[in-house]
Enzyme design. Structure first.
Site, PDB file in Angstrom:
ATOM      1  CG  ASP A   1      -1.895   1.176   1.228  1.00 46.26           C
ATOM      2  OD1 ASP A   1      -2.174   1.732   2.298  1.00 46.26           O
ATOM      3  OD2 ASP A   1      -2.326   1.549   0.123  1.00 46.26           O
TER       4      ASP A   1
ATOM      5  CB  SER B   1      -6.476   3.091   0.180  1.00 50.72           C
ATOM      6  OG  SER B   1      -5.195   3.617   0.407  1.00 50.72           O
TER       7      SER B   1
ATOM      8  CD  GLN C   1      -4.726   1.482  -2.558  1.00 45.93           C
ATOM      9  OE1 GLN C   1      -4.416   2.672  -2.612  1.00 45.93           O
ATOM     10  NE2 GLN C   1      -4.087   0.615  -1.788  1.00 45.93           N
TER      11      GLN C   1
HETATM   12  C1  MLC Z   1     -13.228   7.688   1.945  1.00 47.78           C
HETATM   13  C2  MLC Z   1     -14.149   8.262   3.039  1.00 47.78           C
HETATM   14  C3  MLC Z   1     -13.603   9.602   3.550  1.00 47.78           C
HETATM   15  C4  MLC Z   1     -15.542   8.475   2.471  1.00 47.78           C
HETATM   16  O1  MLC Z   1     -16.353   8.885   3.540  1.00 47.78           O
HETATM   17  P1  MLC Z   1     -17.495   9.930   3.284  1.00 47.78           P
HETATM   18  O2  MLC Z   1     -18.236   9.570   2.059  1.00 47.78           O
HETATM   19  O3  MLC Z   1     -18.280  10.079   4.528  1.00 47.78           O
HETATM   20  O4  MLC Z   1     -16.672  11.279   3.123  1.00 47.78           O
HETATM   21  P2  MLC Z   1     -16.596  12.274   1.881  1.00 47.78           P
HETATM   22  O5  MLC Z   1     -15.835  11.586   0.785  1.00 47.78           O
HETATM   23  O6  MLC Z   1     -17.906  12.848   1.527  1.00 47.78           O
HETATM   24  O7  MLC Z   1     -15.675  13.396   2.510  1.00 47.78           O
HETATM   25  C5  MLC Z   1     -14.334  13.085   2.854  1.00 47.78           C
HETATM   26  C6  MLC Z   1     -13.537  14.329   2.860  1.00 47.78           C
HETATM   27  O8  MLC Z   1     -13.511  14.874   1.544  1.00 47.78           O
HETATM   28  C7  MLC Z   1     -14.110  16.176   1.579  1.00 47.78           C
HETATM   29  N1  MLC Z   1     -14.884  16.306   0.365  1.00 47.78           N
HETATM   30  C8  MLC Z   1     -16.066  15.740   0.089  1.00 47.78           C
HETATM   31  N2  MLC Z   1     -16.452  16.083  -1.155  1.00 47.78           N
HETATM   32  C9  MLC Z   1     -15.487  16.876  -1.657  1.00 47.78           C
HETATM   33  C10 MLC Z   1     -15.286  17.553  -2.894  1.00 47.78           C
HETATM   34  N3  MLC Z   1     -16.186  17.455  -3.880  1.00 47.78           N
HETATM   35  N4  MLC Z   1     -14.188  18.280  -3.063  1.00 47.78           N
HETATM   36  C11 MLC Z   1     -13.264  18.362  -2.059  1.00 47.78           C
HETATM   37  N5  MLC Z   1     -13.369  17.741  -0.867  1.00 47.78           N
HETATM   38  C12 MLC Z   1     -14.481  17.024  -0.674  1.00 47.78           C
HETATM   39  C13 MLC Z   1     -14.973  16.212   2.803  1.00 47.78           C
HETATM   40  O9  MLC Z   1     -15.130  17.525   3.253  1.00 47.78           O
HETATM   41  C14 MLC Z   1     -14.151  15.384   3.758  1.00 47.78           C
HETATM   42  O10 MLC Z   1     -13.108  16.196   4.256  1.00 47.78           O
HETATM   43  P3  MLC Z   1     -12.835  16.233   5.814  1.00 47.78           P
HETATM   44  O11 MLC Z   1     -12.562  14.813   6.209  1.00 47.78           O
HETATM   45  O12 MLC Z   1     -11.651  17.142   5.953  1.00 47.78           O
HETATM   46  O13 MLC Z   1     -14.109  16.757   6.395  1.00 47.78           O
HETATM   47  C15 MLC Z   1     -14.246   7.237   4.217  1.00 47.78           C
HETATM   48  O14 MLC Z   1     -14.837   6.016   3.727  1.00 47.78           O
HETATM   49  C16 MLC Z   1     -12.888   6.939   4.799  1.00 47.78           C
HETATM   50  O15 MLC Z   1     -12.254   7.765   5.475  1.00 47.78           O
HETATM   51  N6  MLC Z   1     -12.388   5.689   4.530  1.00 47.78           N
HETATM   52  C17 MLC Z   1     -11.042   5.354   5.029  1.00 47.78           C
HETATM   53  C18 MLC Z   1      -9.974   5.760   4.003  1.00 47.78           C
HETATM   54  C19 MLC Z   1      -8.599   5.353   4.579  1.00 47.78           C
HETATM   55  O16 MLC Z   1      -8.274   5.719   5.707  1.00 47.78           O
HETATM   56  N7  MLC Z   1      -7.822   4.576   3.770  1.00 47.78           N
HETATM   57  C20 MLC Z   1      -6.564   3.991   4.270  1.00 47.78           C
HETATM   58  C21 MLC Z   1      -5.542   4.996   4.655  1.00 47.78           C
HETATM   59  S1  MLC Z   1      -5.216   6.117   3.397  1.00 47.78           S
HETATM   60  C22 MLC Z   1      -3.616   5.799   3.111  1.00 47.78           C
HETATM   61  O17 MLC Z   1      -3.072   4.841   3.571  1.00 47.78           O
HETATM   62  C23 MLC Z   1      -2.919   6.796   2.281  1.00 47.78           C
HETATM   63  C24 MLC Z   1      -2.236   7.775   3.231  1.00 47.78           C
HETATM   64  O18 MLC Z   1      -2.947   8.416   4.035  1.00 47.78           O
HETATM   65  O19 MLC Z   1      -1.025   7.848   3.129  1.00 47.78           O
END
Ligand code: MLC
Length: 342
Positions: A256, A277, A327
């Site tokens: 990852d 992811s 992924q």
């Molecule tokens: C992917 C998800 C956020 C989807 O959840 P939701 O559908 O409720 O959230 P969302 O997508 O609507 O919103 C998530 C964030 O994007 C913002 N957001 C939403 N729509 C947006 C748009 N059109 N443009 C810009 N930003 C936007 C929101 O404000 C929020 O920011 P804010 O949160 O600021 O309010 C969640 O399922 C999740 O967190 N899953 C876990 C993902 C993860 O942790 N993967 C593994 C680690 S990642 C990894 O390993 C890579 C790394 O980090 O190195």
């Protein structure tokens, strides 16, 4: 005695017999190799982190384990590879030695919180004649952050064996590690001060993975490229022959790292505002050592709808395909603003 052959699915590195009495634990302790041997002299600092810490879960109850964190990305959400690796460790605990991890599929449903440990609840879905399946929920604050299914198979050789050909690239000995590249850039007398801070921050990150990019990026020189990337990768520290399930867990952790970023390579004019992811699938094809250099071939066949699909192939140095992964990640970007030249 069913001797193991190269190209069989991921399993113990030793020969196995069908009448092996399976143990029901996953021995994660590093091999009791000769501590003075050249291998064992490898970077001792991180051996305990990846093998005896990050991937060594505490048993809380039957099929319930607790994992801790070592390294957390700057996003301050738990590194996906850590949660996948720990989930596979938990799944494997109730699977005998005569069964080998061959695939896993997971969804990341909530961001992991680095301030609290992760609980892994294992559900023994089925113990079949050839295949055994486990389901794992990674839980924090009473809610799942990851749901994962993992499947294990008996050793079952077959005349049907093929694979793609490993890309022809320079060997790792001819390449620099990410740290060496950063130090090289930092040594440039004309490097702007504003870049030094970022590069020193990168240098300070203690990632338990060593990386040697095949085509090193020119830091801060943004040019578009195909959504493809190649780098040599291995776990820091000595793991030894050990249990193949352990190497699969380390490979899951490694798989990852730097994968989703492949989808951003054609768009230097944008930077990730929110990238994470969404899911991760992995298939283990052959025996391998995750503490030895392996070539990680990454590519992104598609991006759209604020998502990117990325695929990876992990190759052993002898050209055998060790593992594949896919992924999808959420990629929300914004244009990179550069100071005007006026
Ligand atoms: C992917 C998800 C956020 C989807 O959840 P939701 O559908 O409720 O959230 P969302 O997508 O609507 O919103 C998530 C964030 O994007 C913002 N957001 C939403 N729509 C947006 C748009 N059109 N443009 C810009 N930003 C936007 C929101 O404000 C929020 O920011 P804010 O949160 O600021 O309010 C969640 O399922 C999740 O967190 N899953 C876990 C993902 C993860 O942790 N993967 C593994 C680690 S990642 C990894 O390993 C890579 C790394 O980090 O190195």
């Amino acid at each position: 005695m069913a001797e193991r052959k190269v190209g069989d699915i991921c399993g113990s590195s030793a020969s196995t017999t069908s009448d092996d009495h399976p143990k029901d634990t996953l021995d994660l302790k590093p091999e009791d190799g000769d501590p003075e041997s050249p291998e064992a002299q490898k970077d001792q600092d991180l051996k305990s982190v990846l093998v005896t810490s990050v991937l060594n879960l505490e048993e809380i109850d039957v099929d319930l384990y607790r994992g801790t964190h070592h390294w957390v990305p700057r996003t301050q959400r738990l590194f996906g590879g850590q949660i996948i690796g720990q989930a596979l460790v938990a799944a494997a605990k109730s699977v005998g030695d005569n069964l080998y991890a061959h695939s896993l599929h997971c969804y990341f449903v909530r961001a992991g919180d680095p301030k609290v440990p992760v609980l892994y609840q294992v559900d023994r879905i089925r113990d079949g004649r050839s295949f055994t399946v486990r389901s794992v929920r990674a839980i924090q604050h009473g809610q799942p952050i990851l749901i994962c299914q993992a499947s294990f198979q008996m050793l079952q050789p077959s005349p049907l064996q093929h694979q793609f050909t490993m890309p022809a690239v320079p060997p790792p000995e001819d390449l620099l590690t990410a740290e060496e590249l950063i130090r090289l850039y930092l040594s440039k007398p004309d490097l702007a001060e504003k870049y030094k801070l970022g590069l020193n921050k990168l240098l300070a990150i203690e990632v338990p993975i060593e990386i040697k990019p095949v085509n090193p990026p020119v830091f801060y020189k943004v040019t578009a490229s195909e959504p493809k990337n190649l780098f040599w990768v291995r776990a820091r520290g000595y793991i030894g022959e050990g249990n193949m399930k352990l190497h699969c867990c380390v490979a899951a952790y490694v798989s990852d790292f730097a994968l989703l970023g492949t989808a951003l390579l054609p768009y230097p004019g944008y930077r990730a505002q929110f990238a994470a992811s969404l899911d991760h699938a992995m298939w283990f094809h052959s025996t391998f050592r995750s503490d030895e250099w392996m070539l990680y071939e990454c590519e992104s066949p598609w991006a759209g709808g604020s998502r990117g699909l990325v695929q990876g192939r992990l190759w052993r140095r002898d050209g055998v395909l060790a593992a594949s992964c896919s992924q999808e990640g959420v990629l929300r970007v914004k244009p990179v603003t550069r100071p005007s030249k006026l």
